[in-house]
Design a protein around this motif. Structure first.
Motif, PDB file in Angstrom:
ATOM      1  N   GLN A   1      -1.180   3.359  18.288  1.00 53.79           N
ATOM      2  CA  GLN A   1      -1.339   1.833  18.759  1.00 53.79           C
ATOM      3  C   GLN A   1      -2.672   1.230  18.206  1.00 53.79           C
ATOM      4  OE1 GLN A   1      -0.883   1.990  23.084  1.00 53.79           O
ATOM      5  NE2 GLN A   1       0.935   1.162  22.961  1.00 53.79           N
ATOM      6  N   ALA A   2      -3.557   2.140  18.076  1.00 57.21           N
ATOM      7  CA  ALA A   2      -5.008   1.622  17.709  1.00 57.21           C
ATOM      8  C   ALA A   2      -4.951   1.566  16.140  1.00 57.21           C
ATOM      9  CB  ALA A   2      -5.779   2.665  18.178  1.00 57.21           C
ATOM     10  N   ALA A   3      -4.070   2.483  15.372  1.00 55.54           N
ATOM     11  CA  ALA A   3      -4.091   2.338  13.864  1.00 55.54           C
ATOM     12  C   ALA A   3      -3.256   1.226  13.394  1.00 55.54           C
ATOM     13  CB  ALA A   3      -3.635   3.747  13.491  1.00 55.54           C
ATOM     14  N   GLN A   4      -2.424   0.727  14.258  1.00 56.02           N
ATOM     15  CA  GLN A   4      -1.575  -0.273  13.646  1.00 56.02           C
ATOM     16  C   GLN A   4      -2.142  -1.430  13.072  1.00 56.02           C
ATOM     17  OE1 GLN A   4       1.541  -1.218  16.647  1.00 56.02           O
ATOM     18  NE2 GLN A   4       3.038  -2.238  14.959  1.00 56.02           N
ATOM     19  N   PRO A   5      -2.975  -2.196  13.884  1.00 51.90           N
ATOM     20  CA  PRO A   5      -3.637  -3.522  13.537  1.00 51.90           C
ATOM     21  C   PRO A   5      -4.291  -3.081  12.003  1.00 51.90           C
ATOM     22  CG  PRO A   5      -4.308  -3.156  15.668  1.00 51.90           C
ATOM     23  CD  PRO A   5      -3.505  -1.750  15.172  1.00 51.90           C
ATOM     24  N   PHE A   6      -4.869  -1.722  11.970  1.00 53.47           N
ATOM     25  CA  PHE A   6      -5.743  -1.582  10.812  1.00 53.47           C
ATOM     26  C   PHE A   6      -4.688  -1.319   9.610  1.00 53.47           C
ATOM     27  CE2 PHE A   6      -6.739   2.131   8.011  1.00 53.47           C
ATOM     28  CZ  PHE A   6      -7.833   1.679   7.317  1.00 53.47           C
ATOM     29  N   GLN A   7      -3.477  -0.686   9.763  1.00 51.13           N
ATOM     30  CA  GLN A   7      -2.499  -0.517   8.571  1.00 51.13           C
ATOM     31  C   GLN A   7      -1.914  -1.661   8.402  1.00 51.13           C
ATOM     32  OE1 GLN A   7       0.178   2.171  10.660  1.00 51.13           O
ATOM     33  NE2 GLN A   7      -0.818   3.852   9.786  1.00 51.13           N
ATOM     34  N   GLN A   8      -1.497  -2.785   9.261  1.00 53.74           N
ATOM     35  CA  GLN A   8      -1.169  -4.249   8.868  1.00 53.74           C
ATOM     36  C   GLN A   8      -2.086  -5.074   8.154  1.00 53.74           C
ATOM     37  OE1 GLN A   8      -0.190  -5.770  12.978  1.00 53.74           O
ATOM     38  NE2 GLN A   8       1.878  -4.982  12.812  1.00 53.74           N
ATOM     39  N   LYS A   9      -3.289  -4.913   8.506  1.00 50.34           N
ATOM     40  CA  LYS A   9      -4.626  -5.529   7.745  1.00 50.34           C
ATOM     41  C   LYS A   9      -4.722  -5.137   6.409  1.00 50.34           C
ATOM     42  CE  LYS A   9      -9.442  -5.754   7.536  1.00 50.34           C
ATOM     43  NZ  LYS A   9     -10.891  -5.169   7.932  1.00 50.34           N
ATOM     44  N   TRP A  10      -4.456  -3.840   6.161  1.00 51.89           N
ATOM     45  CA  TRP A  10      -4.570  -3.310   4.750  1.00 51.89           C
ATOM     46  C   TRP A  10      -3.257  -3.647   3.926  1.00 51.89           C
ATOM     47  CZ3 TRP A  10      -8.918  -2.953   2.247  1.00 51.89           C
ATOM     48  CH2 TRP A  10     -10.259  -2.960   2.920  1.00 51.89           C
ATOM     49  N   GLN A  11      -2.196  -3.535   4.853  1.00 53.09           N
ATOM     50  CA  GLN A  11      -1.014  -3.687   4.000  1.00 53.09           C
ATOM     51  C   GLN A  11      -0.875  -5.171   3.472  1.00 53.09           C
ATOM     52  OE1 GLN A  11       2.113  -3.017   6.699  1.00 53.09           O
ATOM     53  NE2 GLN A  11       2.226  -0.919   6.150  1.00 53.09           N
ATOM     54  N   MET A  12      -1.616  -6.133   4.210  1.00 50.17           N
ATOM     55  CA  MET A  12      -1.564  -7.637   3.844  1.00 50.17           C
ATOM     56  C   MET A  12      -2.721  -7.610   2.648  1.00 50.17           C
ATOM     57  SD  MET A  12      -1.477  -9.604   7.408  1.00 50.17           S
ATOM     58  CE  MET A  12      -2.407 -10.897   6.844  1.00 50.17           C
ATOM     59  N   ILE A  13      -3.477  -6.981   2.722  1.00 49.55           N
ATOM     60  CA  ILE A  13      -4.674  -6.949   1.777  1.00 49.55           C
ATOM     61  C   ILE A  13      -4.164  -6.497   0.480  1.00 49.55           C
ATOM     62  CG2 ILE A  13      -6.889  -6.246   0.759  1.00 49.55           C
ATOM     63  CD1 ILE A  13      -7.965  -6.485   3.716  1.00 49.55           C
ATOM     64  N   GLU A  14      -3.220  -5.362   0.366  1.00 46.28           N
ATOM     65  CA  GLU A  14      -2.521  -4.882  -0.799  1.00 46.28           C
ATOM     66  C   GLU A  14      -1.674  -5.933  -1.412  1.00 46.28           C
ATOM     67  OE1 GLU A  14      -0.026  -1.223  -0.411  1.00 46.28           O
ATOM     68  OE2 GLU A  14      -1.743  -0.212  -1.233  1.00 46.28           O
ATOM     69  N   GLN A  15      -0.850  -6.367  -0.498  1.00 45.51           N
ATOM     70  CA  GLN A  15       0.262  -7.146  -0.918  1.00 45.51           C
ATOM     71  C   GLN A  15      -0.568  -8.349  -1.744  1.00 45.51           C
ATOM     72  OE1 GLN A  15       2.391  -8.180   2.344  1.00 45.51           O
ATOM     73  NE2 GLN A  15       3.715  -6.433   2.665  1.00 45.51           N
ATOM     74  N   GLN A  16      -1.408  -8.884  -1.206  1.00 48.52           N
ATOM     75  CA  GLN A  16      -2.507  -9.887  -1.730  1.00 48.52           C
ATOM     76  C   GLN A  16      -3.019  -9.619  -3.054  1.00 48.52           C
ATOM     77  OE1 GLN A  16      -2.365 -13.514  -0.773  1.00 48.52           O
ATOM     78  NE2 GLN A  16      -3.342 -13.517  -2.870  1.00 48.52           N
ATOM     79  N   MET A  17      -3.453  -8.346  -3.120  1.00 46.63           N
ATOM     80  CA  MET A  17      -4.138  -7.906  -4.384  1.00 46.63           C
ATOM     81  C   MET A  17      -2.853  -7.910  -5.622  1.00 46.63           C
ATOM     82  SD  MET A  17      -6.831  -5.254  -2.948  1.00 46.63           S
ATOM     83  CE  MET A  17      -7.155  -4.622  -4.774  1.00 46.63           C
ATOM     84  N   LYS A  18      -1.683  -7.267  -5.004  1.00 42.03           N
ATOM     85  CA  LYS A  18      -0.526  -7.407  -6.084  1.00 42.03           C
ATOM     86  C   LYS A  18       0.014  -8.533  -6.572  1.00 42.03           C
ATOM     87  CE  LYS A  18       1.319  -2.835  -4.676  1.00 42.03           C
ATOM     88  NZ  LYS A  18       2.509  -2.080  -3.858  1.00 42.03           N
ATOM     89  N   ALA A  19      -0.016  -9.475  -5.583  1.00 48.87           N
ATOM     90  CA  ALA A  19       0.396 -11.034  -5.948  1.00 48.87           C
ATOM     91  C   ALA A  19      -0.623 -11.601  -6.820  1.00 48.87           C
ATOM     92  CB  ALA A  19       0.271 -11.947  -4.820  1.00 48.87           C
ATOM     93  N   ASP A  20      -1.788 -11.393  -6.693  1.00 52.89           N
ATOM     94  CA  ASP A  20      -2.848 -11.882  -7.564  1.00 52.89           C
ATOM     95  C   ASP A  20      -2.736 -11.366  -8.855  1.00 52.89           C
ATOM     96  OD1 ASP A  20      -3.887 -13.346  -5.475  1.00 52.89           O
ATOM     97  OD2 ASP A  20      -5.796 -12.100  -5.219  1.00 52.89           O
ATOM     98  N   GLN A  21      -2.687  -9.955  -9.058  1.00 54.72           N
ATOM     99  CA  GLN A  21      -2.397  -9.243 -10.269  1.00 54.72           C
ATOM    100  C   GLN A  21      -1.050  -9.720 -11.134  1.00 54.72           C
ATOM    101  OE1 GLN A  21      -4.550  -7.286 -11.784  1.00 54.72           O
ATOM    102  NE2 GLN A  21      -3.204  -6.821 -13.396  1.00 54.72           N
ATOM    103  N   GLN A  22      -0.137  -9.748 -10.389  1.00 47.60           N
ATOM    104  CA  GLN A  22       1.110 -10.533 -10.924  1.00 47.60           C
ATOM    105  C   GLN A  22       0.820 -11.792 -11.569  1.00 47.60           C
ATOM    106  OE1 GLN A  22       4.627 -10.556  -8.467  1.00 47.60           O
ATOM    107  NE2 GLN A  22       5.824 -10.645 -10.319  1.00 47.60           N
ATOM    108  N   THR A  23       0.123 -13.090 -10.607  1.00 52.67           N
ATOM    109  CA  THR A  23      -0.454 -14.022 -11.110  1.00 52.67           C
ATOM    110  C   THR A  23      -1.107 -14.013 -12.471  1.00 52.67           C
ATOM    111  OG1 THR A  23       0.052 -15.083  -8.809  1.00 52.67           O
ATOM    112  CG2 THR A  23      -1.329 -16.397 -10.507  1.00 52.67           C
ATOM    113  N   PHE A  24      -2.208 -13.268 -12.556  1.00 49.79           N
ATOM    114  CA  PHE A  24      -2.958 -12.843 -13.535  1.00 49.79           C
ATOM    115  C   PHE A  24      -2.203 -12.612 -14.747  1.00 49.79           C
ATOM    116  CE2 PHE A  24      -5.288  -9.787 -16.142  1.00 49.79           C
ATOM    117  CZ  PHE A  24      -6.454 -10.419 -16.561  1.00 49.79           C
ATOM    118  N   GLN A  25      -1.109 -11.692 -14.607  1.00 49.29           N
ATOM    119  CA  GLN A  25      -0.555 -11.177 -15.872  1.00 49.29           C
ATOM    120  C   GLN A  25       0.401 -12.317 -16.345  1.00 49.29           C
ATOM    121  OE1 GLN A  25       1.394  -7.662 -14.403  1.00 49.29           O
ATOM    122  NE2 GLN A  25      -0.258  -6.397 -15.007  1.00 49.29           N
ATOM    123  N   THR A  26       0.937 -13.003 -15.484  1.00 50.89           N
ATOM    124  CA  THR A  26       1.818 -14.362 -15.855  1.00 50.89           C
ATOM    125  C   THR A  26       1.341 -15.121 -16.481  1.00 50.89           C
ATOM    126  OG1 THR A  26       3.399 -13.785 -13.966  1.00 50.89           O
ATOM    127  CG2 THR A  26       3.428 -16.011 -15.220  1.00 50.89           C
TER     128      THR A  26
END
Length: 173
Positions: free
Chosen positions: A84-109
């Motif tokens: 329960q305590a780790a879940q918000p941490f994991q969600q936060k970093w998943q969102m950050i990771e997704q944003q970084m991947k989206a930024d990288q894809q935009t950059f490449q395009t």
């Protein structure tokens, strides 16, 4: 009969006076890779890529710091409490990771779009150069794709066209 020979003679003379078509060739790789417009695009995106890498490194350090803090916090908890305590941490970093991947894809395009545009500029410039300078054909060749197996050095227009291309780019800039 004399008329036929005279007519044939005139045709032979006219045919021999016809101008041969003016042709040349360029090394596509050299022309595109040394085009200042393309080099400027690469510089622009390299600076942007370095900034993205710094941001990524910074986020990685922040992640490591939060992991260490979370591990200390979780040490005395039951397994269910840890999850329960780790879940918000994991969600936060998943969102950050997704944003970084989206930024990288935009950059490449964006990068690829600008590079493709610079290649179109080169092709259009060569076409205009050919028309302006009376060339019927300007062939393209490169080490990867040999459409010109042999050409006299005097017909190699690569340096000449590249200089004109870069001069034209500087004028527009």
């Amino acid at each position: 009969m004399k008329r036929i020979f005279l007519s044939l003679g005139v045709l032979v003379v006219l045919a021999s006076c016809a101008q041969p078509e003016k042709t040349g060739f360029v090394n596509n790789s050299e022309l595109i890779n040394d085009y200042q417009g393309k080099l400027d695009i690469e510089d622009k995106y390299q600076a942007r890529d370095e900034a993205t890498k710094k941001k990524s490194d910074s986020l990685g350090q922040a992640y490591q710091k939060e992991v260490a803090q979370l591990q200390q916090k979780l040490a005395g908890m039951s397994e269910q409490q840890q999850q329960q305590a780790a879940q918000p941490f994991q969600q936060k970093w998943q969102m950050i990771e997704q944003q970084m991947k989206a930024d990288q894809q935009t950059f490449q395009t964006e990068f690829q779009t600008e590079i493709d545009s610079s290649i179109v500029e080169v092709v259009d410039f060569v076409k205009d150069y050919a028309e302006t300078n009376g060339y019927s054909y300007i062939f393209g060749t490169s080490d990867a794709s040999r459409s010109v197996m042999y050409g006299k050095e005097t017909n190699d227009l690569t340096k000449e066209v590249l200089e004109a291309l870069n001069a034209s780019y500087k004028e527009k800039k």
